[in-house]
Motif scaffolding. Structure first.
Motif, PDB file in Angstrom:
ATOM      1  N   SER A  91      76.558  43.307  -4.784  1.00 27.42           N
ATOM      2  CA  SER A  91      74.925  43.778  -5.976  1.00 27.42           C
ATOM      3  C   SER A  91      74.952  45.530  -4.549  1.00 27.42           C
ATOM      4  O   SER A  91      74.187  45.891  -5.496  1.00 27.42           O
ATOM      5  CB  SER A  91      74.472  42.683  -5.281  1.00 27.42           C
ATOM      6  N   ARG A  92      75.237  45.901  -3.538  1.00 29.43           N
ATOM      7  CA  ARG A  92      75.598  46.865  -3.319  1.00 29.43           C
ATOM      8  C   ARG A  92      73.871  46.869  -2.351  1.00 29.43           C
ATOM      9  O   ARG A  92      73.029  46.154  -2.411  1.00 29.43           O
ATOM     10  CB  ARG A  92      75.638  48.075  -4.629  1.00 29.43           C
ATOM     11  N   VAL A  93      73.484  48.356  -2.783  1.00 29.41           N
ATOM     12  CA  VAL A  93      72.475  48.614  -1.787  1.00 29.41           C
ATOM     13  C   VAL A  93      71.592  47.763  -2.688  1.00 29.41           C
ATOM     14  O   VAL A  93      70.918  48.193  -4.492  1.00 29.41           O
ATOM     15  CB  VAL A  93      72.269  49.768  -1.335  1.00 29.41           C
ATOM     16  N   GLY A  94      70.193  47.502  -2.420  1.00 27.14           N
ATOM     17  CA  GLY A  94      69.127  46.642  -3.192  1.00 27.14           C
ATOM     18  C   GLY A  94      68.642  47.531  -4.181  1.00 27.14           C
ATOM     19  O   GLY A  94      68.686  49.209  -4.196  1.00 27.14           O
ATOM     20  N   LYS A  95      67.479  47.375  -5.098  1.00 25.94           N
ATOM     21  CA  LYS A  95      66.846  47.659  -5.939  1.00 25.94           C
ATOM     22  C   LYS A  95      66.255  49.089  -5.411  1.00 25.94           C
ATOM     23  O   LYS A  95      65.870  50.217  -6.300  1.00 25.94           O
ATOM     24  CB  LYS A  95      66.495  46.744  -7.230  1.00 25.94           C
ATOM     25  N   ASN A  96      65.175  48.722  -4.335  1.00 25.02           N
ATOM     26  CA  ASN A  96      64.555  49.641  -3.772  1.00 25.02           C
ATOM     27  C   ASN A  96      65.110  50.774  -2.539  1.00 25.02           C
ATOM     28  O   ASN A  96      64.106  51.112  -2.069  1.00 25.02           O
ATOM     29  CB  ASN A  96      63.156  48.898  -3.981  1.00 25.02           C
ATOM     30  N   TRP A  97      66.280  50.272  -2.389  1.00 22.40           N
ATOM     31  CA  TRP A  97      67.383  50.599  -1.182  1.00 22.40           C
ATOM     32  C   TRP A  97      66.295  52.279  -1.322  1.00 22.40           C
ATOM     33  O   TRP A  97      65.736  53.042  -0.458  1.00 22.40           O
ATOM     34  CB  TRP A  97      68.254  50.935  -1.079  1.00 22.40           C
ATOM     35  N   THR A  98      67.146  53.834  -2.307  1.00 24.26           N
ATOM     36  CA  THR A  98      66.851  54.219  -2.571  1.00 24.26           C
ATOM     37  C   THR A  98      65.224  55.048  -2.135  1.00 24.26           C
ATOM     38  O   THR A  98      64.400  55.802  -1.007  1.00 24.26           O
ATOM     39  CB  THR A  98      67.406  54.501  -3.182  1.00 24.26           C
ATOM     40  N   GLN A  99      64.406  54.290  -2.913  1.00 21.12           N
ATOM     41  CA  GLN A  99      62.851  55.116  -2.432  1.00 21.12           C
ATOM     42  C   GLN A  99      62.383  54.446  -1.145  1.00 21.12           C
ATOM     43  O   GLN A  99      61.818  55.517  -0.504  1.00 21.12           O
ATOM     44  CB  GLN A  99      61.774  54.142  -2.857  1.00 21.12           C
ATOM     45  N   ARG A 100      62.868  53.181  -0.493  1.00 23.97           N
ATOM     46  CA  ARG A 100      62.394  53.190   1.063  1.00 23.97           C
ATOM     47  C   ARG A 100      63.290  54.166   2.041  1.00 23.97           C
ATOM     48  O   ARG A 100      62.489  54.755   2.602  1.00 23.97           O
ATOM     49  CB  ARG A 100      62.765  52.210   0.969  1.00 23.97           C
ATOM     50  N   PHE A 101      64.412  54.868   1.429  1.00 24.71           N
ATOM     51  CA  PHE A 101      65.201  55.913   2.599  1.00 24.71           C
ATOM     52  C   PHE A 101      64.308  56.836   1.928  1.00 24.71           C
ATOM     53  O   PHE A 101      64.367  57.754   3.073  1.00 24.71           O
ATOM     54  CB  PHE A 101      66.526  55.484   1.663  1.00 24.71           C
ATOM     55  N   VAL A 102      64.103  57.591   0.750  1.00 22.22           N
ATOM     56  CA  VAL A 102      62.999  58.597   1.034  1.00 22.22           C
ATOM     57  C   VAL A 102      61.396  58.869   1.351  1.00 22.22           C
ATOM     58  O   VAL A 102      61.800  59.453   1.643  1.00 22.22           O
ATOM     59  CB  VAL A 102      62.754  59.188  -0.773  1.00 22.22           C
ATOM     60  N   GLU A 103      61.261  57.745   2.098  1.00 25.74           N
ATOM     61  CA  GLU A 103      59.878  57.589   2.317  1.00 25.74           C
ATOM     62  C   GLU A 103      60.162  57.607   3.560  1.00 25.74           C
ATOM     63  O   GLU A 103      59.368  58.052   4.715  1.00 25.74           O
ATOM     64  CB  GLU A 103      59.264  56.166   1.772  1.00 25.74           C
ATOM     65  N   LYS A 104      61.149  56.761   3.933  1.00 24.24           N
ATOM     66  CA  LYS A 104      61.530  56.613   5.462  1.00 24.24           C
ATOM     67  C   LYS A 104      61.794  58.170   6.902  1.00 24.24           C
ATOM     68  O   LYS A 104      61.275  58.024   7.349  1.00 24.24           O
ATOM     69  CB  LYS A 104      62.408  55.929   5.722  1.00 24.24           C
ATOM     70  N   HIS A 105      62.614  59.137   4.989  1.00 20.43           N
ATOM     71  CA  HIS A 105      63.082  60.202   5.665  1.00 20.43           C
ATOM     72  C   HIS A 105      62.401  61.732   4.936  1.00 20.43           C
ATOM     73  O   HIS A 105      62.743  62.439   5.120  1.00 20.43           O
ATOM     74  CB  HIS A 105      64.163  60.762   5.877  1.00 20.43           C
ATOM     75  N   SER A 106      61.741  60.835   4.151  1.00 18.35           N
ATOM     76  CA  SER A 106      60.550  62.007   3.625  1.00 18.35           C
ATOM     77  C   SER A 106      60.472  63.865   4.207  1.00 18.35           C
ATOM     78  O   SER A 106      59.753  64.986   4.147  1.00 18.35           O
ATOM     79  CB  SER A 106      59.175  62.418   3.182  1.00 18.35           C
ATOM     80  N   ASP A 107      60.283  63.628   5.857  1.00 17.80           N
ATOM     81  CA  ASP A 107      59.982  65.425   7.028  1.00 17.80           C
ATOM     82  C   ASP A 107      61.207  65.506   6.612  1.00 17.80           C
ATOM     83  O   ASP A 107      61.374  66.666   7.011  1.00 17.80           O
ATOM     84  CB  ASP A 107      59.264  64.243   7.948  1.00 17.80           C
ATOM     85  N   HIS A 108      62.193  65.021   6.586  1.00 19.38           N
ATOM     86  CA  HIS A 108      64.003  65.851   6.401  1.00 19.38           C
ATOM     87  C   HIS A 108      64.575  66.082   5.096  1.00 19.38           C
ATOM     88  O   HIS A 108      64.976  67.086   4.983  1.00 19.38           O
ATOM     89  CB  HIS A 108      65.379  64.762   7.023  1.00 19.38           C
ATOM     90  N   LEU A 109      63.011  65.681   3.979  1.00 16.42           N
ATOM     91  CA  LEU A 109      64.658  66.233   2.109  1.00 16.42           C
ATOM     92  C   LEU A 109      62.832  66.373   2.031  1.00 16.42           C
ATOM     93  O   LEU A 109      61.675  66.851   1.963  1.00 16.42           O
ATOM     94  CB  LEU A 109      64.268  64.645   1.637  1.00 16.42           C
TER      95      LEU A 109
END
Length: 109
Positions: A91-109
């Motif tokens: 199933s790979r990374v979860g459906k909302n994984w990228t959203q959480r990743f972007v939120e978590k690392h928003s200071d670098h993105l």
């Protein structure tokens, strides 16, 4: 100790805070916060992989090709599949994984 701190905090801020003596004892013995444990031990990416993904996302955006959530997910899925092999779920990374990743690392993105 917890009750004293709770009373002092309430008096100073007017807000109620709940402190668990077991949590404080664990932290005093060198333990880590649950949120820190989860982010480091339950993450699909290693810290090095996370840094590389952030670098890649930024580089692509600087060249005029910002990654969509779909492309980011595909990229991360490839990295995880390469490192984890069959241990990485179909199933790979979860459906909302990228959203959480972007939120978590928003200071670098």
């Amino acid at each position: 100790v917890c009750r004293d701190v709770q009373k002092a905090y309430l008096k100073e801020t007017g807000q109620v805070v709940s402190l668990n003596h077991n949590t404080l004892a664990n932290l005093a013995k060198g333990g880590v916060w649950l949120s820190e444990f989860n982010s480091s031990m339950k993450s699909w990416l290693t810290p090095t992989e996370t840094d590389k993904v952030i670098e890649y996302v930024v580089e692509m955006a600087q060249h005029g090709f910002p990654l969509s959530h779909k492309r980011l997910k595909e990229h991360v899925d490839e990295i995880c599949r390469a490192r984890l092999g069959d241990a990485f779920p179909q199933s790979r990374v979860g459906k909302n994984w990228t959203q959480r990743f972007v939120e978590k690392h928003s200071d670098h993105l």
